[in-house]
Design an enzyme around this catalytic site. Structure first.
Site, PDB file in Angstrom:
ATOM      1  N   ARG A 230       0.951  -1.128   0.062  1.00 30.86           N
ATOM      2  CA  ARG A 230       0.035  -0.026  -0.205  1.00 30.86           C
ATOM      3  C   ARG A 230       0.748   1.113   0.139  1.00 30.86           C
ATOM      4  O   ARG A 230       1.908   1.267   0.899  1.00 30.86           O
ATOM      5  CB  ARG A 230      -1.044   0.167   1.253  1.00 30.86           C
ATOM      6  CG  ARG A 230      -2.155  -1.128   1.421  1.00 30.86           C
ATOM      7  CD  ARG A 230      -2.896  -1.107   2.623  1.00 30.86           C
ATOM      8  NE  ARG A 230      -1.875  -1.352   3.706  1.00 30.86           N
ATOM      9  CZ  ARG A 230      -1.848  -2.566   3.939  1.00 30.86           C
ATOM     10  NH1 ARG A 230      -2.164  -3.580   3.496  1.00 30.86           N
ATOM     11  NH2 ARG A 230      -1.009  -2.780   4.981  1.00 30.86           N
TER      12      ARG A 230
ATOM     13  N   GLY B 150      19.985 -14.689   9.973  1.00 26.95           N
ATOM     14  CA  GLY B 150      19.996 -13.225  10.191  1.00 26.95           C
ATOM     15  C   GLY B 150      21.351 -12.719   9.968  1.00 26.95           C
ATOM     16  O   GLY B 150      21.887 -13.011   8.676  1.00 26.95           O
TER      17      GLY B 150
ATOM     18  N   GLU C 206       5.631 -13.193  17.566  1.00 24.45           N
ATOM     19  CA  GLU C 206       4.606 -12.534  16.705  1.00 24.45           C
ATOM     20  C   GLU C 206       3.155 -12.939  17.606  1.00 24.45           C
ATOM     21  O   GLU C 206       3.186 -13.691  18.472  1.00 24.45           O
ATOM     22  CB  GLU C 206       4.404 -13.094  15.396  1.00 24.45           C
ATOM     23  CG  GLU C 206       5.686 -13.029  14.454  1.00 24.45           C
ATOM     24  CD  GLU C 206       5.935 -11.677  14.003  1.00 24.45           C
ATOM     25  OE1 GLU C 206       4.891 -10.761  14.176  1.00 24.45           O
ATOM     26  OE2 GLU C 206       7.066 -11.497  13.321  1.00 24.45           O
TER      27      GLU C 206
ATOM     28  N   LYS D  88      14.907 -23.534   7.538  1.00 22.50           N
ATOM     29  CA  LYS D  88      16.391 -23.359   7.654  1.00 22.50           C
ATOM     30  C   LYS D  88      16.896 -24.513   7.552  1.00 22.50           C
ATOM     31  O   LYS D  88      17.918 -24.434   7.075  1.00 22.50           O
ATOM     32  CB  LYS D  88      16.597 -22.310   8.894  1.00 22.50           C
ATOM     33  CG  LYS D  88      15.815 -20.934   8.897  1.00 22.50           C
ATOM     34  CD  LYS D  88      16.008 -20.190  10.289  1.00 22.50           C
ATOM     35  CE  LYS D  88      15.378 -18.906  10.175  1.00 22.50           C
ATOM     36  NZ  LYS D  88      15.208 -18.133  11.548  1.00 22.50           N
TER      37      LYS D  88
END
Length: 430
Positions: free
Chosen positions: A49, A136, A192, A207
């Protein structure tokens, strides 16, 4: 001499990671240009958006038409940090078809369709890099793919999900239960709102598939990885682990068989000795332990998630891909020449910690021991506590196959004297 025409970069996704990638590209522009040999220019940013203020990004670069962006034809590198299977897969394929190399952090897509994406990259003579997909900021894929290319990797054992490590570390250090530790992780932003992908092992399994494929030069897909979550780990399990001089971690384990003809990949909670380097990995950090013939034991440690750490890995890949672009070459592609068999979980051999609720009466231990013997599982230690007709029996085995242990547990559940199997946990790292 530095080339003056900039290399153009399209960014797919501008969330936590994408916004950091854009910021570093801007603030470190001179350093990146010096390291690459040409300036890099952010040529477009695809988002879901428009209308949101994105600090440091020219609004004229922002578009909701990701397809048109990757098909422009003047894009040198596409950085994909939107995640998921679609539209990421279609966009990456289109990027190759229209002349761009790709840097991705998309573990789920690479674990599922890595072979097809590598084939598409190779067909069009482009790069596919994805250091950020596994751990990471921790350099891991490049060492496995390049630094250890002349060695034989036998085992990769690691903590590759910061959320689960935070939760288990909190349970270990404070005695908290699973839900209490999860609530704290959520409040601190480590988990989360829907933590399923982390706590049920889906993230770590993706992973593990990527790591196994690179380490063993064999295609390993997500469906090949045995997965078991950590939601059933209890405070009682941690007490038992401490009595054994262990702690509990959610581990991704990729192994080559002793005869070298097959590999296994699995994710599950496991007890590991406090003396093992992975036992001291605290909080939301990641660490991966690699064992190879020549190099021996290597450990890679650091922050495994977050905007800045993940962006660091993305930018490292971006520099490498841009250098290749300038030199008219490509880096290492897929290496699957070994084509080893991926064995099922039943063939995995390890030790086990089994906690049973049993009747507190004579002969129970003998019955239980007989069941273990009948299934070829040798007992190492037994600990029994009883009170008021109820008892707990903790059995630690020697090494046995997972199939043998499963048969043992099934038979134990049929004994009248066994009220229930409270916990089964593998013991690794010894």
């Amino acid at each position: 001499m530095m080339r003056t025409r900039p290399l153009k970069v399209a960014l797919l996704g501008c969330g936590v990671v994408g916004s950091e990638v854009a910021r570093i590209m801007t603030t470190h522009a001179d350093d990146l240009a010096a390291r690459i040999g040409a300036p890099v220019e952010l040529a477009g940013v695809a988002v879901r958006r428009t209308g949101k203020v994105r600090e440091g990004i020219d609004p004229a670069l922002v578009t909701t038409d990701a397809t048109a962006l990757v098909k422009r034809g003047d894009i040198d590198v596409v950085v994909e940090v939107i995640g998921g299977i679609e539209p990421a897969r279609t966009l990456i394929t289109a990027a190759f078809e229209h002349g761009a190399s790709v840097v991705s952090a998309n573990k789920a897509l690479l674990a599922q369709d890595g072979a097809a994406l590598h084939a598409a990259a190779g067909e069009h003579g482009r790069d596919l890099y994805y250091e950020a997909a596994v751990a990471g900021a921790i350099p891991l894929i490049r060492p496995l793919r390049e630094s250890l290319a002349g060695d034989k990797v036998n085992r990769v054992l690691g903590i590759v999900n910061g959320t689960t490590n935070f939760i288990l570390d909190k349970m270990d250090s404070t005695g908290a239960g699973y839900q209490e530790a999860l609530d704290e992780a959520t409040a601190l932003g480590y988990a989360e709102a829907d933590p399923t992908a982390d706590v049920e092992g889906f993230d770590a399994a993706a992973k593990a598939a990527i790591l196994a494929g690179i380490a063993f030069h064999t295609r390993v897909r997500l469906d090949d990885v045995y997965r078991e979550g950590m939601t059933e780990v209890t405070a009682a399990d941690f007490r038992s682990a401490k009595e054994m001089g262990c702690t509990i971690k959610l581990l991704a384990i990729c192994e080559r068989s002793k005869d070298g003809t097959s590999v296994t990949a699995r994710v599950h909670p496991a007890m590991i000795p406090l003396s093992h380097p992975l036992a001291s990995v605290r909080g939301a950090y990641n660490a991966v332990f690699v064992e190879s013939d020549a190099a021996g034991q290597l450990m890679f440690y650091g922050p495994g998630a977050g905007g800045s750490p993940t962006a660091s890995a993305v930018l490292g890949d971006l520099v490498a891909v841009c250098r290749n672009r300038l030199n008219g070459t490509t880096g290492p592609g897929e290496s699957a020449y070994a084509d080893l068999t991926v064995s099922p979980m039943g063939e995995v051999v390890t030790r086990y910690h089994i906690s049973l609720d049993v009747a507190d009466k004579p002969g129970v231990l003998a019955q239980v021991a007989t069941v273990f013997a009948e299934h070829g599982v040798s007992i190492d230690t037994v600990r029994q506590q009883g009170k008021d007709g109820e008892a707990s029996l903790v059995v630690v085995t020697h090494r046995a196959s997972d199939a043998s242990l499963s048969g043992t547990v099934e038979a134990l559940r049929k004994l009248d004297t066994v009220r229930g199997v409270a916990s089964i946990m593998r013991v690794e790292g010894e």
